[in-house]
Design a protein around this motif. Structure first.
Motif, PDB file in Angstrom:
ATOM      1  N   GLY A  40       5.613  -1.586  -1.039  1.00 36.67           N
ATOM      2  CA  GLY A  40       6.763  -0.856  -0.540  1.00 36.67           C
ATOM      3  C   GLY A  40       8.011  -1.179  -1.328  1.00 36.67           C
ATOM      4  O   GLY A  40       8.182  -2.305  -1.778  1.00 36.67           O
ATOM      5  N   ALA A  41       8.890  -0.171  -1.520  1.00 38.85           N
ATOM      6  CA  ALA A  41      10.086  -0.322  -2.357  1.00 38.85           C
ATOM      7  C   ALA A  41       9.693  -0.908  -3.710  1.00 38.85           C
ATOM      8  O   ALA A  41      10.341  -1.820  -4.225  1.00 38.85           O
ATOM      9  N   SER A  42       8.639  -0.358  -4.292  1.00 39.25           N
ATOM     10  CA  SER A  42       7.986  -0.950  -5.453  1.00 39.25           C
ATOM     11  C   SER A  42       8.418  -0.313  -6.758  1.00 39.25           C
ATOM     12  O   SER A  42       9.028   0.758  -6.797  1.00 39.25           O
ATOM     13  N   GLN A  43       8.042  -0.965  -7.859  1.00 45.10           N
ATOM     14  CA  GLN A  43       8.239  -0.393  -9.178  1.00 45.10           C
ATOM     15  C   GLN A  43       7.497   0.933  -9.289  1.00 45.10           C
ATOM     16  O   GLN A  43       6.477   1.156  -8.630  1.00 45.10           O
ATOM     17  N   ILE A  44       7.963   1.786 -10.194  1.00 45.29           N
ATOM     18  CA  ILE A  44       7.409   3.121 -10.299  1.00 45.29           C
ATOM     19  C   ILE A  44       5.923   3.109 -10.644  1.00 45.29           C
ATOM     20  O   ILE A  44       5.145   3.919 -10.135  1.00 45.29           O
ATOM     21  N   ALA A  45       5.473   2.181 -11.493  1.00 48.42           N
ATOM     22  CA  ALA A  45       4.070   2.144 -11.890  1.00 48.42           C
ATOM     23  C   ALA A  45       3.151   1.744 -10.749  1.00 48.42           C
ATOM     24  O   ALA A  45       1.948   1.992 -10.808  1.00 48.42           O
ATOM     25  N   SER A  46       3.706   1.140  -9.714  1.00 46.95           N
ATOM     26  CA  SER A  46       2.923   0.816  -8.524  1.00 46.95           C
ATOM     27  C   SER A  46       3.110   1.867  -7.433  1.00 46.95           C
ATOM     28  O   SER A  46       2.149   2.343  -6.843  1.00 46.95           O
ATOM     29  N   SER A  47       4.351   2.272  -7.189  1.00 46.77           N
ATOM     30  CA  SER A  47       4.621   3.191  -6.085  1.00 46.77           C
ATOM     31  C   SER A  47       4.016   4.565  -6.320  1.00 46.77           C
ATOM     32  O   SER A  47       3.602   5.238  -5.368  1.00 46.77           O
ATOM     33  N   LEU A  48       3.936   5.008  -7.574  1.00 45.29           N
ATOM     34  CA  LEU A  48       3.332   6.298  -7.865  1.00 45.29           C
ATOM     35  C   LEU A  48       1.878   6.358  -7.413  1.00 45.29           C
ATOM     36  O   LEU A  48       1.351   7.436  -7.129  1.00 45.29           O
ATOM     37  N   PHE A  49       1.247   5.206  -7.344  1.00 41.83           N
ATOM     38  CA  PHE A  49      -0.169   5.140  -7.012  1.00 41.83           C
ATOM     39  C   PHE A  49      -0.386   4.431  -5.673  1.00 41.83           C
ATOM     40  O   PHE A  49      -1.382   3.748  -5.471  1.00 41.83           O
ATOM     41  N   LEU A  50       0.588   4.646  -4.759  1.00 43.30           N
ATOM     42  CA  LEU A  50       0.489   4.138  -3.393  1.00 43.30           C
ATOM     43  C   LEU A  50       0.264   2.628  -3.347  1.00 43.30           C
ATOM     44  O   LEU A  50      -0.374   2.101  -2.440  1.00 43.30           O
ATOM     45  N   ASP A  51       0.803   1.942  -4.331  1.00 41.23           N
ATOM     46  CA  ASP A  51       0.735   0.479  -4.421  1.00 41.23           C
ATOM     47  C   ASP A  51      -0.688  -0.056  -4.535  1.00 41.23           C
ATOM     48  O   ASP A  51      -0.935  -1.248  -4.343  1.00 41.23           O
ATOM     49  N   GLU A  52      -1.616   0.817  -4.901  1.00 40.88           N
ATOM     50  CA  GLU A  52      -2.973   0.334  -5.168  1.00 40.88           C
ATOM     51  C   GLU A  52      -2.990  -0.711  -6.282  1.00 40.88           C
ATOM     52  O   GLU A  52      -3.708  -1.721  -6.168  1.00 40.88           O
ATOM     53  N   PRO A  53      -2.222  -0.533  -7.371  1.00 41.76           N
ATOM     54  CA  PRO A  53      -2.232  -1.579  -8.407  1.00 41.76           C
ATOM     55  C   PRO A  53      -1.637  -2.891  -7.943  1.00 41.76           C
ATOM     56  O   PRO A  53      -2.058  -3.951  -8.394  1.00 41.76           O
ATOM     57  N   ALA A  54      -0.662  -2.861  -7.025  1.00 43.74           N
ATOM     58  CA  ALA A  54      -0.117  -4.118  -6.488  1.00 43.74           C
ATOM     59  C   ALA A  54      -1.201  -4.871  -5.733  1.00 43.74           C
ATOM     60  O   ALA A  54      -1.334  -6.099  -5.874  1.00 43.74           O
ATOM     61  N   ILE A  55      -1.978  -4.146  -4.932  1.00 38.90           N
ATOM     62  CA  ILE A  55      -3.082  -4.783  -4.211  1.00 38.90           C
ATOM     63  C   ILE A  55      -4.108  -5.318  -5.203  1.00 38.90           C
ATOM     64  O   ILE A  55      -4.628  -6.436  -5.049  1.00 38.90           O
ATOM     65  N   GLY A  56      -4.406  -4.531  -6.245  1.00 32.00           N
ATOM     66  CA  GLY A  56      -5.358  -4.981  -7.259  1.00 32.00           C
ATOM     67  C   GLY A  56      -4.909  -6.244  -7.957  1.00 32.00           C
ATOM     68  O   GLY A  56      -5.713  -7.143  -8.242  1.00 32.00           O
ATOM     69  N   VAL A  57      -3.619  -6.349  -8.242  1.00 32.11           N
ATOM     70  CA  VAL A  57      -3.073  -7.556  -8.866  1.00 32.11           C
ATOM     71  C   VAL A  57      -3.233  -8.749  -7.930  1.00 32.11           C
ATOM     72  O   VAL A  57      -3.669  -9.836  -8.345  1.00 32.11           O
ATOM     73  N   LEU A  58      -2.873  -8.577  -6.665  1.00 29.65           N
ATOM     74  CA  LEU A  58      -2.939  -9.690  -5.716  1.00 29.65           C
ATOM     75  C   LEU A  58      -4.381 -10.123  -5.469  1.00 29.65           C
ATOM     76  O   LEU A  58      -4.646 -11.302  -5.237  1.00 29.65           O
ATOM     77  N   ASN A  59      -5.315  -9.168  -5.521  1.00 28.47           N
ATOM     78  CA  ASN A  59      -6.729  -9.543  -5.453  1.00 28.47           C
ATOM     79  C   ASN A  59      -7.107 -10.432  -6.627  1.00 28.47           C
ATOM     80  O   ASN A  59      -7.824 -11.432  -6.472  1.00 28.47           O
ATOM     81  N   ARG A  60      -6.638 -10.080  -7.806  1.00 26.50           N
ATOM     82  CA  ARG A  60      -6.970 -10.849  -9.003  1.00 26.50           C
ATOM     83  C   ARG A  60      -6.295 -12.218  -9.008  1.00 26.50           C
ATOM     84  O   ARG A  60      -6.819 -13.178  -9.575  1.00 26.50           O
ATOM     85  N   ILE A  61      -5.138 -12.298  -8.389  1.00 28.91           N
ATOM     86  CA  ILE A  61      -4.446 -13.578  -8.283  1.00 28.91           C
ATOM     87  C   ILE A  61      -5.164 -14.520  -7.326  1.00 28.91           C
ATOM     88  O   ILE A  61      -5.088 -15.743  -7.461  1.00 28.91           O
ATOM     89  N   GLY A  62      -5.880 -13.957  -6.352  1.00 29.33           N
ATOM     90  CA  GLY A  62      -6.609 -14.785  -5.399  1.00 29.33           C
ATOM     91  C   GLY A  62      -5.857 -15.053  -4.123  1.00 29.33           C
ATOM     92  O   GLY A  62      -6.021 -16.112  -3.506  1.00 29.33           O
ATOM     93  N   LEU A  63      -5.028 -14.087  -3.685  1.00 31.36           N
ATOM     94  CA  LEU A  63      -4.324 -14.228  -2.415  1.00 31.36           C
ATOM     95  C   LEU A  63      -5.344 -14.276  -1.274  1.00 31.36           C
ATOM     96  O   LEU A  63      -6.346 -13.547  -1.276  1.00 31.36           O
ATOM     97  N   ASP A  64      -5.090 -15.126  -0.284  1.00 34.99           N
ATOM     98  CA  ASP A  64      -5.985 -15.265   0.865  1.00 34.99           C
ATOM     99  C   ASP A  64      -5.470 -14.557   2.119  1.00 34.99           C
ATOM    100  O   ASP A  64      -6.228 -13.887   2.812  1.00 34.99           O
TER     101      ASP A  64
END
Length: 588
Positions: free
Chosen positions: A103-127
């Protein structure tokens, strides 16, 4: 607390469990000497806001001479390396967040419903992540999709444009977000176990958002949900976690505070804010509170503020520029935390040039390399966003430009009027009567093609800040006062561009504070005592451009993004006429 019931509770019925618990209560859990304390690392972050690209902003840190210096920080690939670097220091660790990851995200994330933000956090290993207010920006159903994955469409934007969305591998927690049937939207708590046998410990985690969430997001997106009192929700869960065997309790809460004094991400000077009264009410079983929402960074031994509440309080600022490294020493025999400490780590990345000059790396702080897999993943979306910029978004009857600057201050011109009209139309469901656009937020004219068509790249260049819309209540007197701020002698003068139906006049020869000479809505004078619903972008609503009086935020409702509003306005009437009338100008 006894160690004995921890494993028994999972495998025996309640009627059998009671005598076993009674037997365990009578004697020590371990022999003399017992096991050594178990070290658990907790890596905390908050308010990532889809900042998958380096945000080209700095963290201010002490310069060793009583001042502060900027350090370049942020970017998902650097964040991944920083988390990995801290995690390597611990045999046992858990990575947690305190909300507003999307939410209130960069354009490269918000354009895609923040799916890439979730993908990044998955790769980081958020619990675990506590649900923040911005997680609701696209509504409850879309937030649920963020957890479970899939390509069901709940918004105007199409999901799964680049790849099938698998959902968050981490767990959302929402102890105070309650459905009509009394259940929580997401689980209230989570648990992590570390070690074996006599050295086994468990860490219980409670996650929740702030009780004012309903005032910060669109009502349509959260129908059927209520947001309860934060302290009450936490206190209800602490004994449940302890009874389930938790030796430590961590709270992830999307609410926070502020500090003052010389900038230092790991300081706690003069803590203020809404987090304090919450902490003062908490069950003594809470060990650590990881907070967010205010975009501030701090590490606080709250016991020095309130000795009755020896809680470790942390926040890692915003945009993934910092992570918090928290160390817990847990005595498995006593079943409690015996030591806790924390520090904020700057996610130092590449240098950049700001409007004030170069922002260089700090040799005395760790510098992280971009993790290649995360950089490559982010690259897919940044490239896709570039292609998306060519997408048609509507038609305009002619060019619109920002107004002139000079003796009468900076003017929004026809471009400011157009955007204000779009924002009013987008927020009438929240009761909006007037919308304003700030001239300094207009960065490029809109020059349509010969057939009048505009692309997304065109409108993004005109207002590239990816703000959300905020609608709030102000009296007529407050409205005059905020317009006067545009004509004071302390900052560059600017006349806010109003939406159609509202007009005002100003006279710069008059004294400061009395330069707005007339205000009308639909031809009728503004009543100083009456209430009006006013829409601005979130930058103005936060007091940006020195319009501090907008930061009153009474009955505030958060709407869609400014870009979505403009696109919808252009598409509704092709070609959209150019609003050229003089809505704000000099005169009596």
């Amino acid at each position: 607390m006894n160690q004995c019931p921890r494993s028994i509770a999972r495998i025996v019925p309640a009627l059998v469990l009671l005598p076993l618990l009674a037997a365990c209560a009578g004697g020590p859990r371990t022999g003399a000497g017992g096991p050594a304390p178990v070290t658990v690392g907790v890596i905390g972050l908050n308010d990532f806001h889809g900042s998958i690209e380096a945000p080209r902003t700095a963290v201010m840190v002490p310069d060793g001479q009583g001042g502060a210096r900027p350090v370049p920080a942020g970017g998902a690939a650097f964040l991944a390396s920083a988390v990995e670097s801290v995690r390597k220091n611990y045999t046992n660790s858990v990575t947690v967040a305190a909300g507003d990851l999307t939410g209130a995200s960069q354009i490269a994330s918000s354009l895609f419903l923040d799916e890439p933000a979730i993908g990044v956090l998955n790769r980081i290993g958020l619990d675990f992540n506590a649900v923040g207010n911005h997680e609701f920006d696209q509504g409850t159903e879309e937030l649920l999709r963020k957890q479970t994955g899939g390509c069901a469409q709940h918004t105007a934007r199409k999901p799964c444009q680049i790849e099938r969305f698998e959902g968050a591998k981490f767990k959302y927690l929402a102890a105070s977000t309650v459905r009509a049937d009394g259940s929580t939207l997401f689980p209230a708590t989570g648990m992590r176990s570390f070690g074996k046998g006599r050295s086994a410990v468990q860490v219980g985690i409670i996650g929740l958002t702030l009780k004012d969430t309903s005032n910060l997001v669109s009502p349509d997106g959260i129908k059927g949900l209520t947001f309860g009192d934060e302290a009450a929700a936490i206190n209800a869960q602490v004994p449940r976690l302890r009874q389930a065997g938790a030796d430590a309790v961590i709270v992830l809460i999307h609410q926070g505070g502020y500090t003052s004094g010389n900038p230092d991400p790991s300081s706690c000077a003069n803590l203020t804010g809404e987090i304090k009264p919450i902490l003062d009410q908490l069950d003594p079983g809470v060990d650590v509170v990881v907070s967010g929402h205010t975009h501030w960074s701090y590490v606080c031994d709250y016991g020095q503020i309130n000795p009755a509440k020896p809680i470790l309080l942390t926040s890692a600022g915003v945009y993934g520029q910092l992570i918090t490294d928290i160390t817990l020493e847990i005595d498995p025999r006593a079943g409690k935390v015996v030591s806790k400490r924390a520090r904020n780590v700057v996610v130092q990345g590449d240098p950049y040039v700001s409007p004030r000059g170069p922002v260089n790396n700090a040799a005395d702080l760790p510098r992280f390399t971009a993790r290649p897999d995360v950089a490559a993943y982010v690259g897919q979306y940044t490239e896709a966003a570039k292609a998306y910029s060519l997408r048609p978004v509507g038609k305009l009857a002619g060019p619109v430009a920002r107004g002139a600057s000079g003796g009468l201050g900076n003017q929004g011109g026809s471009l400011g009027n157009l955007i204000a009209d779009a924002q009013l139309a987008a927020t009438q469901g929240a009761g909006a009567q007037i919308a304003f656009m700030n001239p300094f937020g207009l960065r490029a004219p809109l020059n349509p093609a010969a057939d009048g068509s505009l692309t997304f790249g065109d409108i993004y260049a005109a207002q590239p800040f990816n703000n959300t819309l905020v609608t709030q209540t102000m009296t007529g007197a407050e409205l005059k006062a905020v317009l006067e701020q545009g004509f004071d002698d302390y900052q560059p003068k600017q006349a806010l561009s109003p939406s159609a139906g509202f007009a005002y006049r100003f006279d710069l020869s008059r004294p400061v504070g009395d330069r707005v000479t007339a205000m009308t809505l639909n031809g009728q004078p503004i009543d100083p005592a009456a209430n009006y619903r006013i829409t601005t972008n979130s930058f103005l609503a936060g007091g940006g451009d020195s319009f501090s009086l907008f930061n009153r935020q009474r009955d505030r409702v958060i709407g869609l993004s400014d870009l979505d509003a403009l696109e919808a306005w252009l598409k509704a009437t092709p070609p959209r006429p150019v609003p050229a009338e003089d809505r704000a100008g000099a005169g009596k």
